[in-house]
Write an enzyme that holds these catalytic residues in place. Structure first.
Site, mmCIF file in Angstrom:
data_model
loop_
_atom_site.group_PDB
_atom_site.id
_atom_site.type_symbol
_atom_site.label_atom_id
_atom_site.label_comp_id
_atom_site.label_asym_id
_atom_site.label_seq_id
_atom_site.Cartn_x
_atom_site.Cartn_y
_atom_site.Cartn_z
ATOM 1 N N ASP A 79 -10.436 1.884 -5.684
ATOM 2 C CA ASP A 79 -9.935 0.790 -4.847
ATOM 3 C C ASP A 79 -8.407 0.809 -4.806
ATOM 4 O OD1 ASP A 79 -12.361 -1.469 -4.470
ATOM 5 O OD2 ASP A 79 -12.558 -0.318 -6.312
ATOM 6 N N GLU B 175 -7.058 -5.956 0.323
ATOM 7 C CA GLU B 175 -7.863 -6.686 -0.658
ATOM 8 C C GLU B 175 -7.225 -6.677 -2.041
ATOM 9 O OE1 GLU B 175 -12.294 -6.922 -2.672
ATOM 10 O OE2 GLU B 175 -11.876 -5.310 -1.247
ATOM 11 N N LEU C 56 -12.084 -0.010 -0.323
ATOM 12 C CA LEU C 56 -13.389 0.447 -0.793
ATOM 13 C C LEU C 56 -14.340 -0.739 -0.676
ATOM 14 C CD1 LEU C 56 -14.075 2.549 -4.040
ATOM 15 C CD2 LEU C 56 -15.759 1.101 -2.895
ATOM 16 N N ASP C 57 -14.987 -0.846 0.445
ATOM 17 C CA ASP C 57 -15.956 -1.914 0.667
ATOM 18 C C ASP C 57 -17.275 -1.491 0.028
ATOM 19 O OD1 ASP C 57 -16.953 -4.347 1.801
ATOM 20 O OD2 ASP C 57 -17.920 -3.168 3.371
ATOM 21 N N THR D 76 -17.712 -2.068 -3.693
ATOM 22 C CA THR D 76 -17.319 -1.563 -5.014
ATOM 23 C C THR D 76 -18.497 -1.576 -5.984
ATOM 24 O OG1 THR D 76 -15.042 -2.304 -4.684
ATOM 25 C CG2 THR D 76 -15.713 -1.852 -6.933
ATOM 26 N N THR E 99 -27.285 -9.490 2.304
ATOM 27 C CA THR E 99 -26.694 -9.131 1.017
ATOM 28 C C THR E 99 -27.740 -8.628 0.024
ATOM 29 O OG1 THR E 99 -25.356 -9.977 -0.825
ATOM 30 C CG2 THR E 99 -26.884 -11.518 0.192
ATOM 31 N N HIS F 30 -25.728 -11.092 -3.507
ATOM 32 C CA HIS F 30 -25.063 -12.397 -3.431
ATOM 33 C C HIS F 30 -25.926 -13.433 -2.708
ATOM 34 C CE1 HIS F 30 -21.279 -10.828 -4.998
ATOM 35 N NE2 HIS F 30 -21.440 -9.793 -4.196
ATOM 36 N N LYS G 176 -23.467 -2.851 6.456
ATOM 37 C CA LYS G 176 -24.409 -3.701 7.195
ATOM 38 C C LYS G 176 -24.199 -3.572 8.695
ATOM 39 C CE LYS G 176 -24.859 -7.262 3.568
ATOM 40 N NZ LYS G 176 -23.744 -6.823 2.689
#
Length: 308
Positions: free
Chosen positions: A50, A73, A119-120, A122, A192, A195, A221
């Protein structure tokens, strides 16, 4: 050509090259074996990948476009990077083959906000779900997401090549992917993996999908929608941020899909907005009625989103 092209075209073209380099950094960190994991908060990890990928992206964009606003981020980044992390080239094929939309032809760098998720996914990265990892670079003009790049470092093409870079620019279309329509005889939803809660589940129950795909990463997604694997991306929670959705929204909408909050409002991506997407995320593939999906969301879910 690269020097004379309109600003937004140079931004997208450069982001294509930069995201690819960031993807190589992500793979290099994994190969070394020490991920350097830091826990930023509950269920919120950061790795050396990241941090390093963001340094590459922010340093490169800052060098090329010194007056744009960049929000990453991982916060402030050390821009003193190795020479081979500093990408100063643009994707020549993109610039040669595509014409700038007239509405975006006359922009100044001060008009631009770039949202970076280096880095989507993680958690997916640390747990081995590598095909779900993406690099996201989103371009916003006047508060709206207009362009974006989604890079998959671990995508394996039939040719044997590793890595795939998808771009989208409103008024120009998409590239790097051949979008597929979702099936007409089944209703598929992506949401998700880690989450979920009662409100998230209530929204899913109300839509009564034939199948729910539970995967990590906003970028991944949205790729499910573009690849015809899902009709809708439904996340009735405040669990993601602007850097998660700016690039995916732009890419999806450049192809004719829609991405809003769970109340049907587009998020604002100006430099002064708050980071959380407090009213959740609803994305629909091209050809799917966004309004029809919204109309099925229960009042209890809407109320929860208003209060978030």
């Amino acid at each position: 050509m690269a020097n004379t092209a309109p600003l937004v075209m140079r931004l997208v073209g450069s982001s294509i090259k930069i995201a690819h380099r960031a993807g190589n950094i992500i793979r290099d960190v994994m190969c070394r074996g020490d991920l350097g994991i830091i826990e930023k908060g509950k269920d919120d990890l950061q790795t050396e990948a990241d941090r390093s990928a963001q340094r590459c992206i922010v340093a490169s964009l800052s060098k090329l476009f010194p007056n744009i606003t960049i929000i990453g981020e991982e916060g402030a980044s050390d821009l003193n990077v190795p020479d081979d992390w500093l990408i100063t080239e643009s994707n020549a094929e993109f610039l040669e083959k595509h014409k700038c939309p007239e509405t975006l032809a006359d922009l100044k760098e001060s008009d631009v906000v770039v949202w970076v998720d280096p880095l989507d996914g993680t958690s997916e990265y640390t747990q081995g779900f590598l095909e779900r990892v993406t690099v996201l670079i989103g371009i916003a003009i006047n508060d709206r997401a207009v362009g974006g790049v989604i890079h998959q470092p671990y995508y394996k093409a039939e040719s044997g090549d590793v890595g795939r870079t998808i771009w989208g620019l409103k008024g120009c279309g998409t590239g790097g992917i051949l979008p597929v329509n979702p099936p007409s005889d089944r209703f598929l939803v992506t949401t998700t993996r880690s989450h979920s809660n009662g409100i998230v589940q209530s929204a899913l129950d109300a839509l009564a999908p034939d199948e729910v795909l539970r995967v990590g990463g906003a970028g991944y997604k949205v790729l499910q929608l573009l690849e015809g694997k899902a009709h809708a991306y439904v996340f009735a929670s405040a669990g993601c941020k602007k850097w998660d959705t700016c690039a995916p929204e732009a890419v999806l909408e450049a192809h004719g899909g829609t991405l809003t909050d769970m109340l049907g409002h587009h998020y604002r991506y100006g430099k002064d907005v708050t980071f959380p997407n407090s009213s959740g995320v609803l994305g629909t593939a091209a050809g799917v009625s966004h309004y029809n999906i919204l109309s099925k969301i229960p009042d209890t879910v809407r109320q929860a989103m208003y209060q978030a």
